[in-house]
Design an enzyme around this catalytic site. Structure first.
Site, mmCIF file in Angstrom:
data_model
loop_
_atom_site.group_PDB
_atom_site.id
_atom_site.type_symbol
_atom_site.label_atom_id
_atom_site.label_comp_id
_atom_site.label_asym_id
_atom_site.label_seq_id
_atom_site.Cartn_x
_atom_site.Cartn_y
_atom_site.Cartn_z
ATOM 1 N N ARG A 189 0.820 -2.439 10.615
ATOM 2 C CA ARG A 189 2.069 -2.964 10.044
ATOM 3 C C ARG A 189 3.037 -1.871 9.635
ATOM 4 O O ARG A 189 4.248 -2.099 9.616
ATOM 5 C CB ARG A 189 1.762 -3.908 8.886
ATOM 6 N N GLU B 51 -14.522 1.083 0.088
ATOM 7 C CA GLU B 51 -15.413 0.454 -0.884
ATOM 8 C C GLU B 51 -16.822 0.304 -0.320
ATOM 9 O O GLU B 51 -17.808 0.525 -1.008
ATOM 10 C CB GLU B 51 -14.838 -0.910 -1.283
#
Length: 186
Positions: free
Chosen positions: A59, A96
């Site tokens: 994006r 993560e």
């Protein structure tokens, strides 16, 4: 004047319960809003002699190319492994749950070039921090980072210190309505 916040659709519980997703596809579908967004993201950097606008896929590419044209600069893509065909600089970073990697062509940014890094969204700042480290490895002069949307409660801007961050639309956890920066209405 275009109120860009009206082109951001809020989708609750996507991609999982408790998340309020900010969908920019209505903005991308409107040529006036898309042009206004790219101009607002570029505006603070117009007089900063930007050589290259860089963005991580995918994006960020949407806004980086028109911003590069607006700034009279080139555009350099930062990609995931296996997407660029030439010699590369790479930077691996922690997620993560695992690791990821970003790459750029070795001749994409020359040492000392003034670079603006762009993405549609600043959340935790992990991807943008990795972009900064990759461009530091290229010996670029990072002028700043520009975003369409900043989710302020997630702390991404702190992670990008000392680089100047500019966001057009800022959303706070306590305020589900948009809190516009001065350039939010363009």
């Amino acid at each position: 004047m275009v109120d860009l916040s009206k082109y951001v659709r809020e989708i609750p519980d996507y991609p999982k319960p408790g998340i309020l997703f900010r969908d920019i596809t209505p903005m991308l579908a409107d040529p006036q809003a898309l042009a206004a967004a790219a101009k607002a993201m570029a505006a603070p950097f117009l007089d900063m002699k930007i050589d290259i606008v860089a963005a991580a896929e995918a994006r960020g590419f949407i806004f980086a190319t028109p911003m590069a044209i607006e700034l009279g600069a080139g555009f350099v893509p930062i990609r995931k492994p296996g997407k660029l065909p030439f010699d590369l600089h790479s930077f691996a970073y922690e997620l993560e749950y695992g690791t990821d990697e970003l790459q750029i062509h070795v001749d994409g940014v020359k040492p000392g070039q003034r670079v603006l890094i762009v993405d549609d969204l600043l959340a935790t700042g992990g991807t943008m921090e990795a972009c900064c480290r990759l461009l530091e490895k290229c010996e670029a002069k990072i002028v700043g980072c520009s975003f369409l949307i900043h989710l302020a409660q997630l702390g991404g801007e702190d992670r990008l210190n000392p680089y100047h961050c500019h966001s057009v639309l800022t959303y706070d956890q306590d305020d589900l309505e948009s809190e516009l920066s001065p350039s939010g209405r363009v």
